[in-house]
Design an enzyme around this catalytic site. Sequence first.
Site, short mmCIF file in Angstrom:
data_model
loop_
_atom_site.label_atom_id
_atom_site.label_comp_id
_atom_site.label_asym_id
_atom_site.label_seq_id
_atom_site.Cartn_x
_atom_site.Cartn_y
_atom_site.Cartn_z
N LYS A 75 -48.57 -31.28 19.33
CA LYS A 75 -49.18 -30.29 18.01
C LYS A 75 -51.28 -30.84 18.73
CE LYS A 75 -47.72 -27.83 15.28
NZ LYS A 75 -47.89 -26.72 14.51
N SER A 325 -39.84 -31.34 20.41
CA SER A 325 -41.30 -31.29 20.64
C SER A 325 -41.93 -32.27 19.13
CB SER A 325 -41.19 -29.72 19.99
OG SER A 325 -39.94 -30.41 18.27
#
Length: 423
Positions: A75, A325
């Site tokens: 992110k 992720s």
Amino acid sequence: MRRLPGLLAARLAVMSFRTSGPFPPLILDDVRGAQKMLSGVARTTGMEGSRYLSSLVGAPVHLKCENLQRTGSFKLRGAYVRIAGLSPVERAAGVVAASAGNHAQGVALASSLLGVRSTVFMPVGAPLPKVAATRDYGAEVRLHGHVVDETLAAAQEYAEETGAVFIHPFDHPDVIAGQGTVGLEILEQCPEVRTVVVGIGGGGLAAGIAVAVKALRPDVRIVGVQAAGAAAFPPSLSAGHPVALDAVQTMADGIKVGRPGDLTFPLVQELVDEVRTVSEDELSSALLLCLERAKMVVEPAGAIPVAALLSDPGAFRGPVVAVLSGGNVDPLLIQRILTHGMVAAGRYLSLRLRLTDRPGALAAMLTTLSAADANVLDIQHVRTDPRLGLTEAEVELHLETKGPEHCEEVAAALRAAGYLVRS
């Protein structure tokens, strides 16, 4: 190579993308620009081979370790590119975001690095380690609402009242371009890749990776994966437009999104070859495998590509790259998830059985379990249930076993010894 649909071109034009030529090369320029911007900010995360997954798939499988990225997830990439692109006036007004964890930390660190004031709204029940990390990265944290939708509404209201710039977690061109740098790294680190498997929540990471990879290697297959309890893309793809789910339920809070983004949806629709779903049991087993076999601390959303590989290994053409992720998982949650994963993998066995209530009966049962090589984790001995006969007792057992076949062997050994076994 695919071309940009007219509707998508119009949407991108509104968002100030350059649309004067073929889509993939020009959008690729934005991803490459983001990669330059992130130099010295985001790590080029490593790629680890997985011998176990390779043996299942029948081809090399590599893990792209974004769980080792700064802030513990991908992110930071999109957040930094988005905030770095703000005008001086916008920076002076500060930024605001809403998130239960990963996006919050990405915005907080990106803002601190760029000298921008940040306010992050988080749900009241957000894990304390994530709240503390967001504050430590420099954001002002405000706890509001019990679900992300309430938190999101509060952040948007704050933006309208104060003039702070709202930083969307996935549905903005700069965010997508930043996440797309993961795709460029994949091609650099594994140029022979044939399939990329990536989790999908709102679609920012999958869309960004697909834009970068398809522009340079249109032959590479992009497979998105969603949790079955939060799978908004399959019905949306069937309908041809974003569809909101009535409810979402999954342990993978990083991809617990009830509606695809207006910008990410057409990109996924155009460039992602397939979207699969996995169950919570498959997700738990994948997280357990990442810990045991890959020695990787991965959050549920980060393990979801591995879950897809485990559930149908023959469906993926190798070499395969699975994107881990993120790795931001609350210790209390991981304890519950691991227990769930052990059960799903057949490593825990829960049984109830009845025996005669006499001295030595419990010891005899435990001797049978010992002979079957089962480890007793917990035992409850009930004598007072009205459903029991005068000379009966019921025992509830929680056992550690060696796998599904061993579970069957243990149950069979108890039945052979004369016990009535119920799961």
